[in-house]
Design a protein around this motif. Structure first.
Motif, mmCIF file in Angstrom:
data_model
loop_
_atom_site.group_PDB
_atom_site.id
_atom_site.type_symbol
_atom_site.label_atom_id
_atom_site.label_comp_id
_atom_site.label_asym_id
_atom_site.label_seq_id
_atom_site.Cartn_x
_atom_site.Cartn_y
_atom_site.Cartn_z
ATOM 1 N N PRO A 1 0.828 -1.210 0.000
ATOM 2 C CA PRO A 1 0.000 0.000 0.000
ATOM 3 C C PRO A 1 0.859 1.255 0.000
ATOM 4 O O PRO A 1 2.070 1.202 0.240
ATOM 5 C CB PRO A 1 -0.773 -0.128 1.321
ATOM 6 N N GLU B 1 1.386 6.728 2.858
ATOM 7 C CA GLU B 1 0.374 7.511 3.565
ATOM 8 C C GLU B 1 -0.996 6.900 3.270
ATOM 9 O O GLU B 1 -1.557 7.090 2.205
ATOM 10 C CB GLU B 1 0.418 8.968 3.117
ATOM 11 N N THR B 2 -1.501 6.156 4.212
ATOM 12 C CA THR B 2 -2.787 5.505 4.027
ATOM 13 C C THR B 2 -3.930 6.451 4.378
ATOM 14 O O THR B 2 -3.759 7.378 5.180
ATOM 15 C CB THR B 2 -2.887 4.252 4.917
ATOM 16 N N PHE C 1 -9.620 2.703 2.261
ATOM 17 C CA PHE C 1 -9.356 2.820 0.837
ATOM 18 C C PHE C 1 -10.687 2.824 0.104
ATOM 19 O O PHE C 1 -11.585 2.032 0.425
ATOM 20 C CB PHE C 1 -8.522 1.633 0.339
ATOM 21 N N ARG D 1 -5.143 -0.249 -4.819
ATOM 22 C CA ARG D 1 -4.434 0.131 -3.587
ATOM 23 C C ARG D 1 -2.938 -0.163 -3.678
ATOM 24 O O ARG D 1 -2.149 0.347 -2.872
ATOM 25 C CB ARG D 1 -5.022 -0.634 -2.392
#
Length: 219
Positions: A124, A127-128, A133, A185
């Motif tokens: 991923p 920075e999630t 998502f 993602r």
């Protein structure tokens, strides 16, 4: 009258046998009897030395893939009656092109090594999102087939390219690479495509399509 079936099993113990040999067993059969049920009956009541893998019995774990009547399949859900010829006989062999550990158990080391080559895990972004998502329904649908693969090895050991080229990634790994390439993602799409876009990957496939015929999930 109880119906019976003759199960012919290709056996081999590398510790004591010089080469594989066939052994026949007669088992009682009902309409509900699966090939796995027959194997378990043989092991419990006729020959405890018979060796095979099995676990979930629901076509989820993929551990019981074997060759039945010269075709790779999962034996846990395969009705025994459907496999019999006119003489009420059928054959069971280990998956081809893989080293035999004992009887119907094969060494899948190369299968898993090729799987790891494509980095099948999700990478991923650093920075999630704060909450989740955002994946659209159409994107989820595109991932569904690749996610359905249970890694049973039926496709891999049915492929003649695997038999002749140990560097070939194989259909299972290509399927899992596709899963990640399609996943919005994931962040290493180019790296994944570089791994499979060569003569060890997708360019090595000869389109024999044995993998499609062997897949118990119809992928």
């Amino acid at each position: 009258m109880t119906q019976t079936a003759i199960v012919k099993i290709k056996r081999f113990n590398p510790d004591i046998d010089k080469k594989p040999y066939w052994q026949s067993f007669t088992v009682n059969m009902t309409p509900e009897t699966t090939v796995l049920s027959a194997l378990e009956d043989i092991k419990a009541n006729q020959d405890g030395s018979l060796t095979f893998r099995r676990s979930c019995r629901h076509a989820i774990c993929g551990s019981c893939a074997m060759m039945v009547n010269r075709k790779n399949t999962l034996v846990c859900t395969k009705p025994l009656a459907e496999t019999l010829d006119k003489n009420n006989e059928m054959t069971i062999e280990p998956l081809p092109y893989l080293p035999i550990i004992k009887d119907l158990v094969v060494d899948r080391t190369v299968f898993w090594e090729q799987y790891e080559r494509v980095k099948p895990w999700l990478v991923p972004p650093e920075e999630t999102p704060a909450k989740e998502f955002r994946v659209m329904p159409a994107e989820v649908a595109a991932l569904e087939n690749a996610e359905t693969c249970i890694m049973c090895g039926a496709c891999f050991s049915a492929c003649p390219v695997v038999a002749s080229n140990k560097r070939y990634i194989g259909p299972h790994a290509l399927m899992k690479a596709l899963l990640r390439v399609l996943d919005p993602r994931d962040t290493i799409t180019k790296e994944r495509l570089d791994i499979v876009s060569n003569t060890d990957g997708s360019y090595r496939c000869h389109m024999v399509l044995n993998c499609i015929d062997a897949c118990p999930k119809g992928l």
